[in-house]
Design an enzyme around this catalytic site. Sequence first.
Site, PDB file in Angstrom:
ATOM      1  N   SER A 128     -10.578  31.962  35.713  1.00  5.27           N
ATOM      2  CA  SER A 128     -10.921  32.575  36.999  1.00  5.27           C
ATOM      3  C   SER A 128      -9.652  32.870  37.774  1.00  5.27           C
ATOM      4  O   SER A 128      -8.548  32.574  37.316  1.00  5.27           O
ATOM      5  CB  SER A 128     -11.817  31.632  37.810  1.00  5.27           C
ATOM      6  OG  SER A 128     -11.025  30.569  38.303  1.00  5.27           O
ATOM      7  N   LYS A 129      -9.840  33.449  38.939  1.00  3.99           N
ATOM      8  CA  LYS A 129      -8.695  33.843  39.769  1.00  3.99           C
ATOM      9  C   LYS A 129      -7.739  32.688  40.043  1.00  3.99           C
ATOM     10  O   LYS A 129      -6.550  32.901  40.264  1.00  3.99           O
ATOM     11  CB  LYS A 129      -9.188  34.404  41.094  1.00  3.99           C
ATOM     12  CG  LYS A 129      -9.675  35.816  40.968  1.00  3.99           C
ATOM     13  CD  LYS A 129      -9.474  36.568  42.285  1.00  3.99           C
ATOM     14  CE  LYS A 129      -9.804  38.038  42.126  1.00  3.99           C
ATOM     15  NZ  LYS A 129     -10.940  38.458  42.908  1.00  3.99           N
ATOM     16  N   ARG A 130      -8.294  31.498  40.040  1.00  4.80           N
ATOM     17  CA  ARG A 130      -7.449  30.322  40.269  1.00  4.80           C
ATOM     18  C   ARG A 130      -6.296  30.259  39.272  1.00  4.80           C
ATOM     19  O   ARG A 130      -5.244  29.709  39.548  1.00  4.80           O
ATOM     20  CB  ARG A 130      -8.275  29.033  40.086  1.00  4.80           C
ATOM     21  CG  ARG A 130      -9.180  28.670  41.206  1.00  4.80           C
ATOM     22  CD  ARG A 130      -9.768  27.287  41.009  1.00  4.80           C
ATOM     23  NE  ARG A 130     -10.474  27.150  39.742  1.00  4.80           N
ATOM     24  CZ  ARG A 130     -10.047  26.433  38.720  1.00  4.80           C
ATOM     25  NH1 ARG A 130      -8.902  25.778  38.798  1.00  4.80           N
ATOM     26  NH2 ARG A 130     -10.751  26.359  37.610  1.00  4.80           N
ATOM     27  N   HIS A 131      -6.534  30.804  38.066  1.00  6.71           N
ATOM     28  CA  HIS A 131      -5.519  30.724  37.018  1.00  6.71           C
ATOM     29  C   HIS A 131      -4.521  31.872  37.087  1.00  6.71           C
ATOM     30  O   HIS A 131      -3.717  32.054  36.188  1.00  6.71           O
ATOM     31  CB  HIS A 131      -6.189  30.748  35.644  1.00  6.71           C
ATOM     32  CG  HIS A 131      -7.111  29.587  35.415  1.00  6.71           C
ATOM     33  ND1 HIS A 131      -8.472  29.706  35.416  1.00  6.71           N
ATOM     34  CD2 HIS A 131      -6.847  28.279  35.195  1.00  6.71           C
ATOM     35  CE1 HIS A 131      -9.024  28.523  35.195  1.00  6.71           C
ATOM     36  NE2 HIS A 131      -8.068  27.640  35.062  1.00  6.71           N
ATOM     37  N   GLY A 132      -4.586  32.665  38.151  1.00  4.66           N
ATOM     38  CA  GLY A 132      -3.691  33.814  38.240  1.00  4.66           C
ATOM     39  C   GLY A 132      -4.499  35.069  37.999  1.00  4.66           C
ATOM     40  O   GLY A 132      -5.710  35.080  38.210  1.00  4.66           O
TER      41      GLY A 132
END
Length: 466
Positions: A238-242
Site C-alpha cells: 500500500s501507499k505506506r510502502h512508498g
Amino acid sequence: MVRTRFAPSPTGYLHLGGARTALFSWAFARHHQGIFILRVEDTDLERSTPENTQVILDAMKWLNLDYDEGPFYQMQRMDRYREVIGQMLEAGTAYYCYASREELDAMREQQQARGEKPRYDRRWRDSQATPPAGVSPVVRFKNPLDGAVVIDDLVKGRIVVNNSELDDLIIARSDGTPTYNFCVVVDDWDMQITHVIRGDDHINNTPRQINILRALGAPLPQYAHLSMILGPDGEKLSKRHGSVSVLDYEEAGFLPEAMLNYLARLGWAKGDEELFDMQQFINMFDLAGVSKSAARFDPEKLAWVSAHHLKQADLQRLAELVKPFMLRDGCDPAPMSGQAPDLPAVIELLRERVKTIEELADAAVYFYRPLEPDAALLAQHVPAGILPVMAEMLAAFEALEWTREAIHDAMKSTVAAHGLKLPKVAMPLRILITGESQTPSVDAVLALIGKEEVLRRLGGQLARLV
Ligand code: GLU
C-alpha cells in the site's frame, strides 16, 4: 489460438499488482503467438473516471505492453449485456425477483436467528405467483442447485466449490443495469478469452462466472489466479510502502524495461534468471513458473535491476530521457551558446555508478555548471600547500591538446615533479573543478568538461583561494 485480456477497473492509478497482471497476460499471449486484449471495466460509475482510464493507457504505453484488440469499454457494451440478459430470461436460466429490501432483510434476520448463513432463499426462482404491482424486479441467475464447480487453476491448482455454497446471483439491478460479474462473463465469452489471468482477489467470482458461462453454452476459459504483492514487511502493498502507482516509477527515473524485468520476477521464476529483456521474458514465460504464494516487493532489488538496465540502454535514448530530469533541476544540458559536454558521453561515464535516470541527472550537473565545493571538503582535501601545485596544473593544462590521455600525463608529471601520489593531486583538482569529491576518473571528467571550461573553473577557484 491463445487469447488473454487485461481488464482493469479505472477506479485509481495502475498499481504494481495491476501492472504485473497485465505483464503476465501480455507475456502469455506473446509466448503463444496469441492475442492480448485491453478491456476497461468502467461500470462503477462513482469510482471510474476518464483521468484514471487515461493513466492506465499511459502506463500500458510507458511499459510497452501493446494490445492487439481494444481498449474495449464496458460502458459501451450495455446493449449487449441487456441482450444476453433477455436471452437468459427467455431460456429460463435467469428469472425476475420481486423481493423488496424489507422482505430480504426479514429473511436474513430469520436465517441468522436459526443460526444459518444468510443468503437469498430463491423465493422467486420457480414462483408462479403474480408479480406485485409497481415493483421493478432484479434479474437473478439460476445457479445450479447441486453438483460442484471444479476449477483447475493454472497457478493455484484444483479448487472445488459446491453449488450449495452459491446463491442466485443478481445479474441485473432493478434499473436494468448489469452487475459486475455478469459483464465480465459476457465479455470473456464475446472476446473469446482462452486464459483468464488475474489477481486472486477474484477467485471467489470464478465459480459464479463459470456457472453463468455454462448456462450460456459458452466455452470455458482456463483460469490463472495470481497471488498478491506484499510490501517488504509482509503486509498488503500500500501507499505506506512508498509509491504503488506504476507511473510514479517513471517519475522517479526508472526505465520501463527495468520495471518490467523486476515485476516479472515478482511471483514468477525460471531457474536462476534474474536479468533479462522482454523478448527473453516472452520466450521463457510460462504459468508453471508462477508462484502460488504472495511475492514481496523489494525496493533494493528493483534498484539493482534498474542499475543493470541503465548499463544496457542506448546512450542516445538515455540522453533524451535524462534531459527533462536535468531541466527540472534547473540544469540545461544543451545551452544555446558555448561548447557543452556531449551528454551521451557524460552518461556513459556516469552510468556505472547510478541506479536511476534521476540519479544520472543529479550526477551530471557538474559537467554543465560548476558547483561550489563546500568548506569541509576544501578543508579536508585542498590544503594551502597544494595550491601552488594546482597553479602548475593550470599552467600545464593551458598548453595541452585536450585529451584524456594528455590530461592524465600532465597530472602524472606534476605529481612526479613534487614526489606526490596521484590522489593528492587528483582529489583537489576534482573538488576545485566539479565541486564534488565523488566523480568518475578525473582525467575522463575533465576531458568531457572541456579545456576552456576547466581553465575557467580552476583559474577562478585559485584566484579565490590563493
Ligand atoms: N476489473 C477487475 C479489477 O480491476 C479485473 C477483473 C478480471 O480480470 O476478471 O480488479
